[in-house]
Design an enzyme around this catalytic site. Structure first.
Site, mmCIF file in Angstrom:
data_model
loop_
_atom_site.group_PDB
_atom_site.id
_atom_site.type_symbol
_atom_site.label_atom_id
_atom_site.label_comp_id
_atom_site.label_asym_id
_atom_site.label_seq_id
_atom_site.Cartn_x
_atom_site.Cartn_y
_atom_site.Cartn_z
ATOM 1 N N GLU A 56 0.810 -1.211 0.000
ATOM 2 C CA GLU A 56 0.000 0.000 0.000
ATOM 3 C C GLU A 56 0.846 1.265 0.000
ATOM 4 O O GLU A 56 2.044 1.239 0.270
ATOM 5 C CB GLU A 56 -0.962 0.000 1.179
ATOM 6 C CG GLU A 56 -0.320 0.060 2.533
ATOM 7 C CD GLU A 56 -1.390 -0.037 3.629
ATOM 8 O OE1 GLU A 56 -1.830 -1.155 3.914
ATOM 9 O OE2 GLU A 56 -1.774 0.999 4.180
ATOM 10 N N CYS A 115 -0.052 2.742 8.744
ATOM 11 C CA CYS A 115 0.739 1.788 7.955
ATOM 12 C C CYS A 115 0.172 0.386 7.983
ATOM 13 O O CYS A 115 0.019 -0.194 9.047
ATOM 14 C CB CYS A 115 2.136 1.640 8.545
ATOM 15 S SG CYS A 115 2.966 3.153 8.812
HETATM 16 N N1 SAH Z 1 10.157 0.617 9.408
HETATM 17 C C1 SAH Z 1 10.357 2.024 9.360
HETATM 18 C C2 SAH Z 1 9.427 2.760 8.408
HETATM 19 C C3 SAH Z 1 7.977 2.389 8.333
HETATM 20 S S1 SAH Z 1 6.862 2.959 9.547
HETATM 21 C C4 SAH Z 1 10.312 2.621 10.738
HETATM 22 O O1 SAH Z 1 10.080 1.890 11.685
HETATM 23 O O2 SAH Z 1 10.577 3.810 10.893
HETATM 24 C C5 SAH Z 1 6.764 4.707 9.421
HETATM 25 C C6 SAH Z 1 6.432 5.355 10.745
HETATM 26 O O3 SAH Z 1 5.093 5.080 11.162
HETATM 27 C C7 SAH Z 1 7.331 4.849 11.876
HETATM 28 O O4 SAH Z 1 7.737 5.935 12.661
HETATM 29 C C8 SAH Z 1 6.375 3.953 12.642
HETATM 30 O O5 SAH Z 1 6.834 3.760 13.947
HETATM 31 C C9 SAH Z 1 5.082 4.701 12.520
HETATM 32 N N2 SAH Z 1 3.886 3.928 12.825
HETATM 33 C C10 SAH Z 1 3.678 2.610 12.712
HETATM 34 N N3 SAH Z 1 2.443 2.270 13.134
HETATM 35 C C11 SAH Z 1 1.848 3.416 13.517
HETATM 36 C C12 SAH Z 1 0.571 3.724 14.061
HETATM 37 N N4 SAH Z 1 -0.334 2.789 14.290
HETATM 38 N N5 SAH Z 1 0.325 5.034 14.334
HETATM 39 C C13 SAH Z 1 1.246 6.000 14.101
HETATM 40 N N6 SAH Z 1 2.453 5.752 13.608
HETATM 41 C C14 SAH Z 1 2.765 4.481 13.319
#
Ligand code: SAH
Length: 352
Positions: free
Chosen positions: A89, A335
Site C-alpha cells: 500500500e 501503515c
Molecule cells: N520501518 C520504518 C518505516 C515504516 S513505519 C520505521 O520503523 O521507521 C513509518 C512510521 O510510522 C514509523 O515511525 C512507525 O513507527 C510509525 N507507525 C507505525 N504504526 C503506527 C501507528 N499505528 N500510528 C502511528 N504511527 C505508526
C-alpha cells in the site's frame, strides 16, 4: 516472476538496448516510457519486435493500482498489486509546498513493533528497487505528472517495511529515483524512516545520499522502548544517537525522530523531561504523531489535548518539535491497515 525493467538504471537500459541490436535512440525511448509509468506494451514509440524481446525477459506490468481511497482532505491511499500477486500500500498527500508520496519497501515487515499493522503477518518478501520506483512512477502518472513536471515532489519511505532491512534494493532505488536522466527527485525531498538499524545507519552515511534520515524513537529508555519495539533489544538509544550524529557529520543533514504518542506508554511529563535531556542541543527535530489505533492492537493514541501539552513541554525544554497534521484519518489509519483489511476481506471471500 520475470525480471522488473524498473530495476535498471539508464546505463543498464542502454546496454540492454544494445544487446537487443537496437539503435541507441531506442534506449532513450524505452527509458522515457518507463519514467512515464507505462507498461512495456504501452510504449508506442518502440517497434513490436523490440517489445516482444523485452517481454520475454521482463514483466510487462511491475505494479498496478487495484484500489484507491480518497479522503475529504485530498489524501489518497492505494493498494498496489505486484506482478506475483502480492499486495502493498501507499499514500499520496497534498501539502502547501508540494505533494508527498509514502512508499513501501517490503511486503510486510519483520520488525514486530507492537503498534504497527504492517508487521502483523511478518515479512513476506523484499521489494526490488524497481518495484519501489514503480510505485512512484505509477502515482506520478496517475496525477498527470511527467519527468519534467512532477506531480510527486516529495517521498517518504514510511510505508510497509523496514528500509534498512532491504538495504541494497533501497539504496539502488534511491540512486535511480534521484538520477538526472530519471524522474530526478532530489535527495533533500526524500525522508527515509528506520526503526534504528544502527549498523546500516553507519553504512548509509557512506553512500553520499543526503536525504532526511528519520528514526522511529517512540520512547526514552531502552527498557520501555523494548516493550513496543523489539529492535530495542538489539540496539540502544545511545547507539542510535551516535549513529545519527555520524550521519550529520558526514552529510550536514539534521536528523528527525518520530515519536508516536501512546497512552500509558511514552507521553507523561517524565518522558518529556527525558526526551529533552536526550536530544537538547542536537541537530535534530522531533515529529510527534498521535498513534493511529490499529484494530488488531490494543494500544491507544493520545488525544489532541495531551498531544499539544506534550509538544508544549518539548518546546519549552528547547527542542525543535511539531505535531504531525493528521491526514486521511477517514480512510483507514496507519501503515499496513489497508493491506491488512484487504487481505482479511479476501481470505473471508475465499472461505465462503
Ligand atoms: N520501518 C520504518 C518505516 C515504516 S513505519 C520505521 O520503523 O521507521 C513509518 C512510521 O510510522 C514509523 O515511525 C512507525 O513507527 C510509525 N507507525 C507505525 N504504526 C503506527 C501507528 N499505528 N500510528 C502511528 N504511527 C505508526
Amino acid at each position: 516472476m520475470k525480471k522488473i525493467i524498473q530495476d535498471l538504471s539508464f546505463t543498464q537500459v542502454s546496454e540492454l538496448t544494445k544487446s537487443c541490436n537496437q539503435p541507441s535512440f531506442r534506449a532513450k525511448q524505452l527509458y522515457e516510457g518507463i519514467m512515464q509509468g507505462k507498461n512495456i506494451s504501452q510504449i508506442t514509440t518502440l517497434p513490436a519486435s523490440f517489445k516482444n524481446m523485452l517481454l520475454n525477459e521482463f514483466e510487462d506490468c511491475a505494479i498496478s493500482i487495484v484500489r484507491t481511497l480518497t479522503s475529504t482532505d485530498g489524501t489518497e491511499k492505494y493498494l498496489f498489486r505486484l506482478a506475483d500477486g502480492n499486495i502493498i500500500e501507499g499514500v499520496f498527500m497534498k501539502y502547501k509546498y508540494g505533494n508527498t508520496q509514502c512508499i513501501s519497501t517490503q511486503v510486510g515487515c519483520r520488525m514486530g513493533c507492537k503498534f504497527c499493522a504492517s508487521t502483523l503477518g511478518g515479512r513476506v518478501r523484499d521489494l526490488t528497487s524497481g518495484e519501489i520506483l514503480a510505485q512512484v512512477l505509477a502515482v506520478n502518472a496517475l496525477h498527470g505528472g511527467t519527468r519534467e513536471k512532477r506531480a510527486v515532489t516529495n517521498l517518504v519511505l514510511m510505508g510497509s517495511g523496514e528500509p534498512f532491512d532491504n538495504y541494497d534494493n533501497v539504496v539502488a532505488f534511491l540512486k535511480n529515483v534521484t538520477a538526472a536522466e530519471g524522474i530526478n527527485i532530489s535527495a533533500r525531498n526524500i525522508s527515509l524512516s528506520t526503526c534504528g538499524l544502527v549498523d546500516k545507519m553507519y553504512q548509509f552515511a557512506e553512500e553520499g545520499i543526503p536525504l532526511n534520515l528519520t528514526v522511529s524513537l517512540h520512547n526514552t529508555t531502552d527498557a520501555e522502548r523494548a516493550r513496543t519495539m523489539p529492535i530495542a533489544n538489539k540496539w540502544s538509544i545511545a547507539e542510535i544517537l551516535k549513529a545519527c550524529d555520524n550521519y550529520f557529520n558526514k552529510t550536514g543533514r539534521r536528523y528527525i525522530f518520530e515519536y508516536a504518542l501512546i497512552v500509558g506508554e511514552n507521553c507523561d511529563s517524565r518522558h518529556a523531561d527525558e526526551l529533552i535531556a536526550l536530544l537538547k542541543g542536537r541537530p535534530c527535530h522531533v515529529n510527534l504523531i498521535r498513534l493511529n489505533s490499529v484494530k488488531e492492537r490494543t494500544l491507544e493514541g493520545a488525544d489532541e489535548k495531551s498531544a499539544y501539552s506534550f509538544l508544549g513541554m518539548l518546546e519549552r525544554g528547547g527542542l525543535s518539535a511539531t505535531l504531525r497534521r493528521r491526514t486521511g484519518a477517514d480512510i483507514g489509519g496507519a501503515c499496513g491497515q489497508l493491506r491488512a483489511g484487504f487481505l482479511s476481506e479476501n481470505a473471508q471471500s475465499a472461505d465462503e
